[in-house]
Structure formats: structure tokens, C-alpha cells
Scaffold this motif. Structure first.
Motif, PDB file in Angstrom:
ATOM      1  N   ASP A 122       7.155   6.882   1.501  1.00 17.92           N
ATOM      2  CA  ASP A 122       5.971   6.056   1.707  1.00 17.92           C
ATOM      3  C   ASP A 122       5.457   6.360   3.107  1.00 17.92           C
ATOM      4  O   ASP A 122       6.001   5.872   4.101  1.00 17.92           O
ATOM      5  N   LEU A 123       4.429   7.178   3.192  1.00 14.82           N
ATOM      6  CA  LEU A 123       3.871   7.608   4.473  1.00 14.82           C
ATOM      7  C   LEU A 123       2.547   6.893   4.686  1.00 14.82           C
ATOM      8  O   LEU A 123       1.595   7.089   3.927  1.00 14.82           O
ATOM      9  N   GLN A 124       2.485   6.070   5.718  1.00 16.93           N
ATOM     10  CA  GLN A 124       1.316   5.248   5.976  1.00 16.93           C
ATOM     11  C   GLN A 124       0.573   5.763   7.199  1.00 16.93           C
ATOM     12  O   GLN A 124       1.129   5.827   8.300  1.00 16.93           O
ATOM     13  N   LEU A 125      -0.674   6.145   6.983  1.00 12.59           N
ATOM     14  CA  LEU A 125      -1.483   6.727   8.052  1.00 12.59           C
ATOM     15  C   LEU A 125      -1.751   5.716   9.156  1.00 12.59           C
ATOM     16  O   LEU A 125      -2.199   4.597   8.897  1.00 12.59           O
ATOM     17  N   GLU A 126      -1.465   6.110  10.394  1.00 11.88           N
ATOM     18  CA  GLU A 126      -1.685   5.270  11.561  1.00 11.88           C
ATOM     19  C   GLU A 126      -3.057   5.586  12.178  1.00 11.88           C
ATOM     20  O   GLU A 126      -3.567   6.705  12.037  1.00 11.88           O
ATOM     21  N   PRO A 127      -3.669   4.629  12.873  1.00 13.33           N
ATOM     22  CA  PRO A 127      -4.964   4.887  13.515  1.00 13.33           C
ATOM     23  C   PRO A 127      -4.865   5.721  14.786  1.00 13.33           C
ATOM     24  O   PRO A 127      -5.890   6.187  15.302  1.00 13.33           O
ATOM     25  N   VAL A 128      -3.658   5.946  15.286  1.00 11.90           N
ATOM     26  CA  VAL A 128      -3.465   6.689  16.534  1.00 11.90           C
ATOM     27  C   VAL A 128      -4.026   8.111  16.413  1.00 11.90           C
ATOM     28  O   VAL A 128      -3.700   8.834  15.463  1.00 11.90           O
ATOM     29  N   LEU A 129      -4.876   8.477  17.345  1.00 10.34           N
ATOM     30  CA  LEU A 129      -5.488   9.814  17.418  1.00 10.34           C
ATOM     31  C   LEU A 129      -6.314  10.167  16.182  1.00 10.34           C
ATOM     32  O   LEU A 129      -6.613  11.340  15.946  1.00 10.34           O
TER      33      LEU A 129
END
Length: 288
Positions: A122-129
Motif C-alpha cells: 500500500d503505497l500512498q503518495l505524499e505531497p512532499v516535492l
């Protein structure tokens, strides 16, 4: 010199808990369209990077974050995003292969998993960069076969930051455009917008038989509309194309016509191309 670990540290992400992957599939079609998926089909891109072989699987289970990159050119990698590793679920190969996303990936040449069960992350996209998606280019040091690494154990320098995303190149001139059947279903949004405006005469080539088919597009969505019909089944309702393996088909444009050209004239031009290219049966794949 600024490197990836500098960026991670400033963003509050621990490099020691971060795995870095430079995706560059061995399968030619998948390798070529992967940037398109990253740009416009994030669900499919994320499905691709959510399962791995045993060694990578074991490493990813120890990671908190994943930095996802795509092989851009020799010794370089294009930034896609930072993902939080939110866990993993063990699934059977049969269950994985039955999912719609994997069916799409298989059509693009993705290899079938070789194990009876595997972890699906389960890979959750982060807002970082996130603003640097497709714009940030990193130098990938050492041998390219080493496609995954721990961030803290490597120096991965920033090579460039582009003004525009490099994931999707500008749509080629219509006279240079050649697409394989597998690519039709995952065309970038910008390419779809162009094909939606273009109308005219197109050509389908069957690599297996060496025969061709000439068609015309002048209705709703123009060439895009016609080619999306072929994307579903490979034949678009045409009798002789039904006998071809869709994986062997290539699509190109023979002639563009004006948006106000009467339909009768477009069909007449289509007939001339059939005659010139000898695409009527038995020499080609047109049955009229």
C-alpha cells in the motif's frame, strides 16, 4: 552540490528509512509508456510498483518511504514522487492476475509474477516535492542494474530542475506518429487532445502478415474516436482485422483533411489510398 538526501532532510524525511527505486522495465512497450502512466494514469503506475521480487520485497517491508524515479536516460532518473509505505498484504498470484490493473499491465508486456503468493504494498503518495514531479532530474550513480538503493547509503546528486514536466514529450507531427496497439489505451492527455482534433485517413499495419488496412475518421472525436475503438478489441468491428493478433498492429496517419470537408469527399480520398496501397482483399485487410 545538492543531492537527494538534502531534499529529503529538508522535507523532514529520514533517508535511513527511505528506499529509492529507479524504474526501467525490461519490457520494451512498458518501458516506453511508463512515463505516460506516471503522468496520467497514477493508479496504473502505482499498481506496477506495488509488487516486487523477494529481495526487493524484503527491503520495502523495512522502509517507511519510497522515492519513485523513472530511468530518464543513461545515468539519470526522473522524479515521480515520494510514497509512504503504509503496509502490505499477501495475495495469491491468481488473485493478483485477476485485478483490472494487472490485466492492463500484462497487455503492456508486464511479466507475470513467478511466485504463488507475494506481498502487495500500500503505497500512498505524499505531497512532499509534488511540484517537482517530472521536472526534477537526478544523477543515478554507479551501475544502472542496481535499480533500488537505500537513500542514506548513496549520494544521488540533483542534475537539473526543468520548468515543464519531462514525463510526456510533445505529440509528434502527424506524419511521424506511429503507435502500437498497446499504446492506444494509455495515451497521454495531451496526445488525446491532438488526435481528437485531427481527422483524415489512417493506416493499420499488421506486422505478422505484412498486410495493411486503410480507414477514415471524420465523426465524433475524429481519429482519437476511431483509434479508441480499436484499443478495446483490436478490430473495431472490421471483419478481416478480426483475424489479426492485436499485439501485432501499428497505427499511423496517411493524410489529414479539413474539419469542414464533406464526408463523401473524405470517403473518396479513403478509396484512393486503398487503391494506391493495395489494401483491398486478398492483398490487404480491407474487405471493400
Amino acid at each position: 552540490m545538492i543531492d537527494l538526501n538534502d531534499l529529503l532532510g529538508k522535507a523532514g524525511i529520514d533517508p535511513e528509512a527511505t528506499l529509492v527505486m529507479r524504474h526501467r522495465p525490461a519490457e520494451k512497450t512498458l518501458r516506453e509508456v511508463l512515463p505516460w502512466l506516471a503522468a496520467d494514469r497514477h493508479d496504473l503506475y502505482n499498481a506496477y510498483q506495488s509488487q516486487h521480487g523477494p529481495r526487493v520485497e524484503a527491503a520495502l517491508q523495512r522502509a517507511t518511504y519510497l522515492v519513485s524515479l523513472i530511468g530518464h536516460e543513461a545515468g539519470a532518473a526522473l522524479f515521480v514522487g515520494i510514497y509512504r509505505v503504509a503496509g502490505a498484504q499477501v495475495v495469491s498470484r491468481e488473485a493478483l492476475e485477476a485485478t483490472p490493473h494487472m490485466q492492463e499491465l500484462f497487455a503492456l508486456g508486464c511479466a507475470v509474477p513467478g511466485r504463488e503468493s507475494l506481498a502487495r504494498f500500500d503505497l500512498q503518495l505524499e505531497p512532499v516535492l509534488a511540484a517537482w514531479k517530472g521536472r526534477l532530474v537526478l544523477t543515478w550513480p554507479g551501475i544502472e542494474r542496481s535499480w533500488w538503493r537505500w537513500a542514506d547509503r548513496n549520494v544521488i546528486p540533483v542534475r537539473a530542475i526543468h520548468e515543464e514536466s519531462m514525463l510526456v514529450r510533445k505529440v509528434p507531427d502527424w506524419q511521424q506518429l506511429v503507435l502500437r496497439w498497446e499504446e492506444l489505451a494509455v495515451l497521454p492527455t495531451s496526445w488525446k487532445a491532438a488526435l481528437c482534433q485531427w481527422r483524415g485517413i489512417y493506416y493499420i499495419f499488421d506486422r505478422q502478415s505484412g498486410k495493411g488496412y486503410v480507414g477514415s475518421a471524420y465523426g465524433a472525436d475524429n481519429i482519437l474516436g476511431r483509434w479508441q475503438g480499436y484499443a478495446k478489441d483490436g478490430h473495431g468491428g472490421n471483419k478481416l482485422l478480426r483475424g489479426c493478433r492485436k499485439e501485432n498492429l501499428e497505427f499511423s496517419i496517411l493524410q489529414r483533411v479539413g474539419p469542414d470537408m464533406p464526408v463523401a469527399e473524405v470517403i473518396e480520398i479513403e478509396g484512393h489510398w486503398k487503391q494506391r496501397l493495395h489494401t483491398r482483399a486478398p492483398y490487404g485487410l480491407n474487405d471493400n
